[in-house]
Design an enzyme around this catalytic site. Structure first.
Site, PDB file in Angstrom:
ATOM      1  N   CYS A  41     -66.034  -6.297  62.048  1.00 46.04           N
ATOM      2  CA  CYS A  41     -65.473  -4.951  61.907  1.00 46.04           C
ATOM      3  C   CYS A  41     -64.379  -4.724  62.959  1.00 46.04           C
ATOM      4  O   CYS A  41     -64.632  -4.798  64.167  1.00 46.04           O
ATOM      5  CB  CYS A  41     -66.618  -3.949  62.035  1.00 46.04           C
ATOM      6  SG  CYS A  41     -66.156  -2.360  62.679  1.00 46.04           S
ATOM      7  N   CYS A  44     -64.992  -2.261  65.669  1.00 42.00           N
ATOM      8  CA  CYS A  44     -65.959  -2.723  66.685  1.00 42.00           C
ATOM      9  C   CYS A  44     -65.249  -3.644  67.687  1.00 42.00           C
ATOM     10  O   CYS A  44     -65.520  -3.597  68.890  1.00 42.00           O
ATOM     11  CB  CYS A  44     -67.112  -3.491  66.043  1.00 42.00           C
ATOM     12  SG  CYS A  44     -67.983  -2.578  64.779  1.00 42.00           S
ATOM     13  N   TRP A 456     -50.961  -4.009  46.967  1.00 40.51           N
ATOM     14  CA  TRP A 456     -50.144  -4.893  47.823  1.00 40.51           C
ATOM     15  C   TRP A 456     -49.448  -4.065  48.921  1.00 40.51           C
ATOM     16  O   TRP A 456     -49.479  -4.415  50.095  1.00 40.51           O
ATOM     17  CB  TRP A 456     -49.113  -5.613  46.946  1.00 40.51           C
ATOM     18  CG  TRP A 456     -47.935  -6.153  47.704  1.00 40.51           C
ATOM     19  CD1 TRP A 456     -47.922  -7.247  48.512  1.00 40.51           C
ATOM     20  CD2 TRP A 456     -46.610  -5.593  47.738  1.00 40.51           C
ATOM     21  NE1 TRP A 456     -46.663  -7.428  49.043  1.00 40.51           N
ATOM     22  CE2 TRP A 456     -45.841  -6.424  48.584  1.00 40.51           C
ATOM     23  CE3 TRP A 456     -45.995  -4.510  47.135  1.00 40.51           C
ATOM     24  CZ2 TRP A 456     -44.489  -6.177  48.859  1.00 40.51           C
ATOM     25  CZ3 TRP A 456     -44.657  -4.265  47.387  1.00 40.51           C
ATOM     26  CH2 TRP A 456     -43.915  -5.085  48.243  1.00 40.51           C
ATOM     27  N   ASN A 460     -50.170  -4.105  52.994  1.00 42.18           N
ATOM     28  CA  ASN A 460     -49.112  -4.362  53.984  1.00 42.18           C
ATOM     29  C   ASN A 460     -49.041  -3.245  55.020  1.00 42.18           C
ATOM     30  O   ASN A 460     -48.750  -3.486  56.196  1.00 42.18           O
ATOM     31  CB  ASN A 460     -47.761  -4.532  53.289  1.00 42.18           C
ATOM     32  CG  ASN A 460     -47.480  -5.994  52.981  1.00 42.18           C
ATOM     33  OD1 ASN A 460     -48.134  -6.882  53.534  1.00 42.18           O
ATOM     34  ND2 ASN A 460     -46.525  -6.251  52.102  1.00 42.18           N
ATOM     35  N   TRP A 481     -46.630  -9.397  53.903  1.00 40.36           N
ATOM     36  CA  TRP A 481     -47.028 -10.508  53.022  1.00 40.36           C
ATOM     37  C   TRP A 481     -46.537 -10.238  51.611  1.00 40.36           C
ATOM     38  O   TRP A 481     -46.577  -9.076  51.180  1.00 40.36           O
ATOM     39  CB  TRP A 481     -48.556 -10.603  53.073  1.00 40.36           C
ATOM     40  CG  TRP A 481     -49.135 -11.841  52.471  1.00 40.36           C
ATOM     41  CD1 TRP A 481     -49.465 -12.997  53.114  1.00 40.36           C
ATOM     42  CD2 TRP A 481     -49.492 -12.031  51.100  1.00 40.36           C
ATOM     43  NE1 TRP A 481     -49.981 -13.904  52.237  1.00 40.36           N
ATOM     44  CE2 TRP A 481     -50.011 -13.325  50.984  1.00 40.36           C
ATOM     45  CE3 TRP A 481     -49.401 -11.253  49.951  1.00 40.36           C
ATOM     46  CZ2 TRP A 481     -50.454 -13.859  49.774  1.00 40.36           C
ATOM     47  CZ3 TRP A 481     -49.836 -11.777  48.735  1.00 40.36           C
ATOM     48  CH2 TRP A 481     -50.366 -13.063  48.657  1.00 40.36           C
TER      49      TRP A 481
HETATM   50  C1  LIG Z   1     -59.981  -1.664  52.430  1.00 41.02           C
HETATM   51  C2  LIG Z   1     -59.904  -2.215  53.828  1.00 41.02           C
HETATM   52  C3  LIG Z   1     -59.448  -1.405  54.856  1.00 41.02           C
HETATM   53  C4  LIG Z   1     -59.392  -1.881  56.171  1.00 41.02           C
HETATM   54  N1  LIG Z   1     -59.001  -1.061  57.187  1.00 41.02           N
HETATM   55  C5  LIG Z   1     -59.045  -1.499  58.467  1.00 41.02           C
HETATM   56  C6  LIG Z   1     -58.747  -0.636  59.551  1.00 41.02           C
HETATM   57  O1  LIG Z   1     -58.458   0.537  59.344  1.00 41.02           O
HETATM   58  N2  LIG Z   1     -58.830  -1.122  60.815  1.00 41.02           N
HETATM   59  C7  LIG Z   1     -59.182  -2.433  61.057  1.00 41.02           C
HETATM   60  O2  LIG Z   1     -59.246  -2.835  62.218  1.00 41.02           O
HETATM   61  N3  LIG Z   1     -59.449  -3.279  60.047  1.00 41.02           N
HETATM   62  C8  LIG Z   1     -59.392  -2.849  58.768  1.00 41.02           C
HETATM   63  N4  LIG Z   1     -59.696  -3.700  57.742  1.00 41.02           N
HETATM   64  C9  LIG Z   1     -59.828  -5.136  58.017  1.00 41.02           C
HETATM   65  C10 LIG Z   1     -58.428  -5.783  58.076  1.00 41.02           C
HETATM   66  O3  LIG Z   1     -57.557  -5.250  57.112  1.00 41.02           O
HETATM   67  C11 LIG Z   1     -58.485  -7.276  57.830  1.00 41.02           C
HETATM   68  O4  LIG Z   1     -59.159  -7.529  56.633  1.00 41.02           O
HETATM   69  C12 LIG Z   1     -59.157  -8.052  58.935  1.00 41.02           C
HETATM   70  O5  LIG Z   1     -58.551  -7.756  60.171  1.00 41.02           O
HETATM   71  C13 LIG Z   1     -59.020  -9.576  58.683  1.00 41.02           C
HETATM   72  O6  LIG Z   1     -57.643  -9.887  58.622  1.00 41.02           O
HETATM   73  P1  LIG Z   1     -57.063 -11.213  58.014  1.00 41.02           P
HETATM   74  O7  LIG Z   1     -56.130 -11.842  58.980  1.00 41.02           O
HETATM   75  O8  LIG Z   1     -58.138 -12.074  57.501  1.00 41.02           O
HETATM   76  O9  LIG Z   1     -56.158 -10.773  56.749  1.00 41.02           O
HETATM   77  P2  LIG Z   1     -56.441  -9.665  55.672  1.00 41.02           P
HETATM   78  O10 LIG Z   1     -55.608  -8.496  55.979  1.00 41.02           O
HETATM   79  O11 LIG Z   1     -57.886  -9.464  55.519  1.00 41.02           O
HETATM   80  O12 LIG Z   1     -55.866 -10.360  54.339  1.00 41.02           O
HETATM   81  C14 LIG Z   1     -56.604 -11.342  53.629  1.00 41.02           C
HETATM   82  C15 LIG Z   1     -55.632 -12.217  52.854  1.00 41.02           C
HETATM   83  O13 LIG Z   1     -54.967 -11.436  51.879  1.00 41.02           O
HETATM   84  C16 LIG Z   1     -53.618 -11.891  51.707  1.00 41.02           C
HETATM   85  N5  LIG Z   1     -52.747 -10.735  51.952  1.00 41.02           N
HETATM   86  C17 LIG Z   1     -52.312 -10.232  53.133  1.00 41.02           C
HETATM   87  N6  LIG Z   1     -51.555  -9.150  52.924  1.00 41.02           N
HETATM   88  C18 LIG Z   1     -51.513  -8.953  51.588  1.00 41.02           C
HETATM   89  C19 LIG Z   1     -50.881  -7.984  50.761  1.00 41.02           C
HETATM   90  N7  LIG Z   1     -50.124  -7.030  51.266  1.00 41.02           N
HETATM   91  N8  LIG Z   1     -51.061  -8.077  49.437  1.00 41.02           N
HETATM   92  C20 LIG Z   1     -51.811  -9.054  48.884  1.00 41.02           C
HETATM   93  N9  LIG Z   1     -52.415 -10.000  49.627  1.00 41.02           N
HETATM   94  C21 LIG Z   1     -52.273  -9.957  50.958  1.00 41.02           C
HETATM   95  C22 LIG Z   1     -53.407 -13.006  52.688  1.00 41.02           C
HETATM   96  O14 LIG Z   1     -53.596 -14.232  52.008  1.00 41.02           O
HETATM   97  C23 LIG Z   1     -54.510 -12.799  53.698  1.00 41.02           C
HETATM   98  O15 LIG Z   1     -54.926 -14.002  54.274  1.00 41.02           O
HETATM   99  C24 LIG Z   1     -59.780  -3.237  56.426  1.00 41.02           C
HETATM  100  C25 LIG Z   1     -60.243  -4.043  55.390  1.00 41.02           C
HETATM  101  C26 LIG Z   1     -60.314  -3.546  54.094  1.00 41.02           C
HETATM  102  C27 LIG Z   1     -60.850  -4.424  52.988  1.00 41.02           C
END
Ligand SMILES: Cc1cc2nc3c(=O)[nH]c(=O)nc-3n(C[C@H](O)[C@H](O)[C@H](O)COP(=O)(O)OP(=O)(O)OC[C@H]3O[C@@H](n4cnc5c(N)ncnc54)[C@H](O)[C@@H]3O)c2cc1C
Length: 635
Positions: A41, A44, A456, A460, A481
């Site tokens: 999270c 967290c 998307w 972003n 992205w």
């Molecule tokens: C609905 C939701 C809301 C969230 N809100 C918060 C928040 O307020 N605060 C917080 O700290 N964390 C939040 N998170 C968690 C955060 O967004 C990430 O999921 C987490 O930090 C892990 O990031 P990551 O690097 O794995 O990439 P993520 O952002 O989880 O992306 C996962 C994969 O999706 C693809 N991707 C990236 N951008 C896009 C795009 N624009 N369109 C399509 N595909 C894409 C890429 O392949 C990427 O590896 C949220 C998660 C969700 C599901």
């Protein structure tokens, strides 16, 4: 298995686990403030430095109140978090000292600044009664001015410090707690209500401190600033004042065994989507996140049903998983219940009925979503991936939701996601942010293609808000992205400014999240050898057969991925996984029946008995009447 890396044994707090939580809290001589967090999270992760700083700041209070953490994302702790009713992260619970019976604590909002939480801790302590007061905690009530004056001139062999302050101030109580672990000094507090008392001590402004020395002489305490830190430091440095030996038992609850596990890095292509990520996400969602709810009813049940409808119809997964989702959907639709115990849903997800070809792996296998540290990425990444895939699938197969009640709605997937995130997603802050974005612009979405682009765009927006945050994985920096290397045609420049070519972006998203781009690499096998008697006919399509590397590939220490998932500890002993304990279900003719099934059977059995008795009475009466009417009593 993901380790609790947000906090380590070096931090000045207690890392609790399912093995230690209840034993530590039950009849504890101190009060406790426990943060139930989830290592995936983002909020967290952001808050962890404050929590560590707080724990360091109040370290000297630990014989009155202590700080603990428990990672609900650690598989070993799934059941205990469910038992304590933890639905969102972080959840802060306060536990009184000397609670003899099972107590799940009181929830309060503590993700605030350090000083506010410290003052809350003082309030918690003062909530105790005389009977359950933490043994070593000094009384925090103000002393009467007459009692203070009577100490002047007395030879007591120790210092007495008096903090004089107004009623709202916390300084006196904080200094008292700061010094409770020290010998050679006693701290008291008095209120500034008695003006003649202030005059006698020569006090013109509060807070102020007055010192009575061991030989009875007394004076105003000479500190540069009237702040808690200055008062406490001054007193700790007085000659003859030193820290008491801390009881050896403190810190015994620390258990970090099994948390040092490292997973082997899995090579992957970032131009691909991995089925293992989405299946792991579904496993976590059904068996952990939703399982923290005892029952589903009302809006929660509606949200759950819509979610299952959308995934059952649109998830481009392996046949065994789709069959499980479809069976779950059929069961939900055919059940006219307004309230469903979640255990009944779990029985189905775990295929207790042993229906052939239906299976969802219990392994967490992050591939495209693996992080460079265990607390990074994982579940939230898989959830984004799942929902992007669902919006794209809805756009590519517009008839997929036919006859579900959702077919006409281009917003069906997004609204389901919005409600799922708002109702069940463990990160409450994320849910609130997402809801704010949805409120602002979701209604403008008029087609299935626009739904793909909306998600998307919003993703972003989240990426740019989280860039540089502590939850960002340095190996996967948050960026807009798709990056130019993934989709060069998506990017253009107009008058020196970067702009998206949204037509190309849509085409790219439709290709990226299409079935053809989802790799089955690393998906876990559902063969009976690995999964203990699961049906042989798993229904895998030939192109979706898991590759050999996914099957229990060796991990450091010689354990398999599956063993790690089930919490093998560093000493080579299989740790107890409470979640795997068999639920009380009956085995009859080699079939597994849940308690719900058995109750329905008994009910139906009783109904048939009553029905047969009524039929018997009915025919008996009719034959009697017939005999009397035709006077054939001998028949
Ligand atoms: C609905 C939701 C809301 C969230 N809100 C918060 C928040 O307020 N605060 C917080 O700290 N964390 C939040 N998170 C968690 C955060 O967004 C990430 O999921 C987490 O930090 C892990 O990031 P990551 O690097 O794995 O990439 P993520 O952002 O989880 O992306 C996962 C994969 O999706 C693809 N991707 C990236 N951008 C896009 C795009 N624009 N369109 C399509 N595909 C894409 C890429 O392949 C990427 O590896 C949220 C998660 C969700 C599901």
């Amino acid at each position: 298995a993901r380790g609790a890396k947000l906090y380590s044994a070096e931090d000045p707090l207690t890392i609790l686990t399912s093995d230690t939580l209840k034993g530590t809290l039950r009849n504890s001589s101190t009060a406790w403030l426990v943060q139930f967090y989830s290592s995936w999270c983002g909020h967290c992760i952001q808050y962890s430095p404050t929590w560590k700083a707080l724990a360091g700041d109040v370290k000297d209070w630990e014989q009155a109140i202590r700080i603990g953490v428990l990672d609900c994302a650690h598989e070993k702790n799934f059941d205990i978090c469910k038992e304590f009713g933890i639905h969102f992260y972080p959840t802060f619970r306060y536990f009184k000292a000397h609670s003899a019976s099972f107590d799940i604590g009181k929830t309060y909002r503590a993700d605030r600044d350090l000083q506010t939480v410290r003052q809350l801790m003082v309030n918690f302590l003062q909530n105790h009664t005389r009977d359950d007061w933490p043994v070593r905690c000094p009384p925090l009530e103000p002393s009467r001015s007459a009692d203070i004056l009577s100490l002047m001139g007395l030879k007591m062999g120790h210092y007495t410090a008096v903090i004089i302050e107004d009623e709202e101030s916390y300084v006196g109580r904080e200094v008292m707690l700061d010094l409770m672990a020290y010998e050679g000094v006693i701290v008291k507090r008095a209120l500034n209500t008695d003006k003649s008392f202030l005059q006698k001590l020569g006090i013109t402004s509060v807070p102020a401190a007055y010192l009575i020395r061991p030989n009875g002489t007394h004076t105003l305490m000479d500190v540069q600033k009237s702040l808690r830190f200055f008062f406490s430091s001054f007193l700790k440095l007085l000659p003859g004042v030193h820290k008491k030996q801390s009881p050896a038992a403190l810190g015994s609850a620390v258990d970090t065994r099994g948390q040092e596990e490292m997973e082997v890095w899995k090579e992957f292509e970032k131009s691909k989507v991995y089925m293992a990520d989405m299946e792991s996400g579904l496993h976590y969602l059904f068996r952990v996140e939703l399982a923290s709810h005892e029952t589903l009813e009302g809006e929660e049940l509606k949200t759950f049903k819509d979610f299952v409808t959308v995934v059952a119809k649109l998830f481009p997964g392996r046949q065994s998983v789709v069959k499980l989702l479809e069976t779950l959907l059929e069961w939900l639709v055919s059940l006219p219940l307004e309230r469903i115990p979640y255990d009944a849903i779990l029985d189905l997800v775990n295929n207790k009925m042993r229906i052939s070809g239906m299976f969802l792996s219990e392994q967490l296998q992050w591939v495209g979503c693996q992080g460079s540290r265990p607390e990074l990425r994982g579940y939230p990444c898989s959830l984004w991936t799942l929902f992007h895939t669902l919006t794209v699938q809805a756009a590519l197969r517009p008839d997929a939701l036919a006859n579900t009640g959702l077919e006409e709605d281009p917003l069906a997937v997004l609204q389901t996601m919005r409600r799922y995130i708002g109702t069940f997603f463990g990160c409450r802050e994320c849910g609130q942010h997402f809801e704010a974005m949805a409120k602002e612009s979701l209604q403008q979405v008029k087609s299935l293609d626009e739904a793909v682009l909306w998600l998307w765009r919003k993703h972003n927006q989240v990426n740019s808000r989280l860039a540089g945050a502590l939850s960002e994985d340095p190996r996967f920096p948050k960026a807009q992205w798709p990056t130019p290397d993934l989709c060069p045609t998506c990017h253009e420049e107009q008058e020196g400014l970067h702009v998206w070519n949204e037509e190309k972006v849509l085409a790219f998203l439709k290709q990226h999240y299409s079935t053809g781009n989802i790799s089955p690499k690393y998906t876990s096998s559902s063969s009976p050898e690995v999964h203990g008697g699961q049906n042989k006919k798993t229904g895998l399509s030939p192109d979706q057969k898991p590759k050999a590397e996914g099957r229990g590939s060796p991990l450091p220490g010689g354990s398999t991925a599956r063993e790690q998932h089930h919490g093998r500890n560093g000493h080579g002993e299989a740790s107890v996984d409470a979640r795997k304990e068999p639920k009380p279900s009956m085995t009859f003719l080699v079939l597994g029946f849940s308690s719900l099934d058995m109750s329905l059977c008994v009910l139906l059995y009783a109904f048939s008995c009553v029905f047969l008795i009524l039929m018997f009475i009915f025919f008996h009466m009719r034959s009697k009447r017939w005999k009397i009417r035709y006077n054939r009593l001998y028949v």
